[in-house]
Design an enzyme around this catalytic site. Sequence first.
Site, PDB file in Angstrom:
ATOM      1  CD  GLU A 139      -2.698  -1.262   2.502  1.00  0.00           C
ATOM      2  OE1 GLU A 139      -3.619  -2.074   2.886  1.00  0.00           O
ATOM      3  OE2 GLU A 139      -2.090  -0.242   3.571  1.00  0.00           O
ATOM      4  CB  CYS A 183       2.444   7.333   3.699  1.00  0.00           C
ATOM      5  SG  CYS A 183       2.859   6.124   5.061  1.00  0.00           S
ATOM      6  CB  CYS A 201       4.783  -5.438  10.087  1.00  0.00           C
ATOM      7  SG  CYS A 201       6.021  -4.678  10.934  1.00  0.00           S
ATOM      8  CB  CYS A 247       2.925  -2.569  16.813  1.00  0.00           C
ATOM      9  SG  CYS A 247       4.464  -2.008  16.588  1.00  0.00           S
ATOM     10  CB  CYS A 279      -0.063  -2.104  13.412  1.00  0.00           C
ATOM     11  SG  CYS A 279       0.438  -1.420  11.681  1.00  0.00           S
ATOM     12  N   GLY A 328       5.233  -2.301   7.333  1.00  0.00           N
ATOM     13  CA  GLY A 328       6.514  -2.686   7.544  1.00  0.00           C
ATOM     14  C   GLY A 328       7.327  -1.914   8.358  1.00  0.00           C
ATOM     15  CB  SER A 381       8.190   6.088  10.630  1.00  0.00           C
ATOM     16  OG  SER A 381       7.448   5.859  12.129  1.00  0.00           O
ATOM     17  CB  SER A 436       6.140   4.122  16.119  1.00  0.00           C
ATOM     18  OG  SER A 436       6.097   4.716  14.931  1.00  0.00           O
ATOM     19  CG  LEU A 437       7.541   6.824  22.799  1.00  0.00           C
ATOM     20  CD1 LEU A 437       8.766   6.110  23.049  1.00  0.00           C
ATOM     21  CD2 LEU A 437       7.532   8.197  23.622  1.00  0.00           C
ATOM     22  CG  HIS A 438       2.571   4.164  19.257  1.00  0.00           C
ATOM     23  ND1 HIS A 438       2.388   5.493  18.810  1.00  0.00           N
ATOM     24  CD2 HIS A 438       3.180   3.544  18.301  1.00  0.00           C
ATOM     25  CE1 HIS A 438       2.618   5.496  17.395  1.00  0.00           C
ATOM     26  NE2 HIS A 438       3.028   4.346  17.098  1.00  0.00           N
ATOM     27  CB  CYS A 484      -0.038   0.706   7.978  1.00  0.00           C
ATOM     28  SG  CYS A 484       0.698   2.241   7.932  1.00  0.00           S
TER      29      CYS A 484
END
Length: 368
Positions: free
Chosen positions: A96, A117, A124, A128, A131, A183, A215, A238-240, A357
């Site tokens: 994508e 993007c 991946c 996570c 996601c 990914g 990222s 990407s902390l989150h 994503c």
Amino acid sequence: MKFRPQKPSILDESAETLTAFLKAEKIPAFRGKQILEWAYKKGVPDFAEMSNLPLTMRESLGEKFAGNPVTPVLWKRSGDDTHKLLSRLEDGALVETVLIQAPMVGVGQEKSRATVCVSSQVGCAYGCKFCASGLAGFKRNLTRGEILGQFFRVGERKDESDTPSAVREDHVPFDNIVFMGMGEPMANFDAVAGAIESLHSDWGFRFGARRITVSTSGLVPEIRKLADLGIPIRLAVSLHGATDEVRSRIMPINRRYPIAELLEAVRYFRERHNRMVTLEFILIEDVNDSLEQAIALSGIAKELHAHVNCIPYNTVEGLEWKRPNLRRQEKFAKILRENGVSVTLRREKGHDISAACGQLRLQHETAA
């Protein structure tokens, strides 16, 4: 297993590797410049169309190199002018690419800033929990050419019907590039670094380094490698989760590289490039949207002199998470601002076209 295409794409080559190939084939070096001009200045990576090359040379090179390895399958356009492209690769894998448009501050509404993007992997492996990219598992890395091919396809679509970019005037009708698609870019470091070289180099797209952002979910050694790459691009982390307890719950990578170790690598990157780093923080109801998380995140952002992007969770079918209500989102962002942190509270883009994503790919594969 590493993917090997039947023929490498011309987009897999750098100026250096192309020069070496042409030398071995006893083809004059100036032809390399012509080939790269066709591919990157004119947006034509197909040898059959390179009209200033002799026909026999075009046929010979066409037997050895493929053109763009990315084939469009499906385009979707949302009501908020977000575009999403689903593409098929040579082995049938789907990836994508998203084009996001937003009005430029201080400029008339007819002008917009376009950000593309791109994906760097099929699926991946980092799992996570919020996601969609990893729901179908990891299949493989993209090649350099497959990453770059996405830019060409987005450019073709944008040129068909949309207002040209306010910044770019060639076949690259977007202003910013983010490696934030499917990914983990840092897990495919060599191909991503090669794509960045092609994007930034004088022989390539000549795209400004400050307009390119990579990222990562937090691969510490690769953050350091990226810092040493020599191209002053931007970094988004990407902390989150602002504590190890919360971050480990939703991001398994945190168990390998906990926050303290991650932040040390981010500091190293910032010192090398002297650029503000961005911390991405997806807000998930009753997971990381608490007052305590906001205060902890404020401390991290201030210590790093980082900007924070607060992103309300984009619902993914099959996952349990929910976004906080608007009031709670705004309260979280307010705490950051009151603590002196630069923060943006993002608004959802492209929900009606499954722009998060991996969503469109997952839906397409499930329906097939």
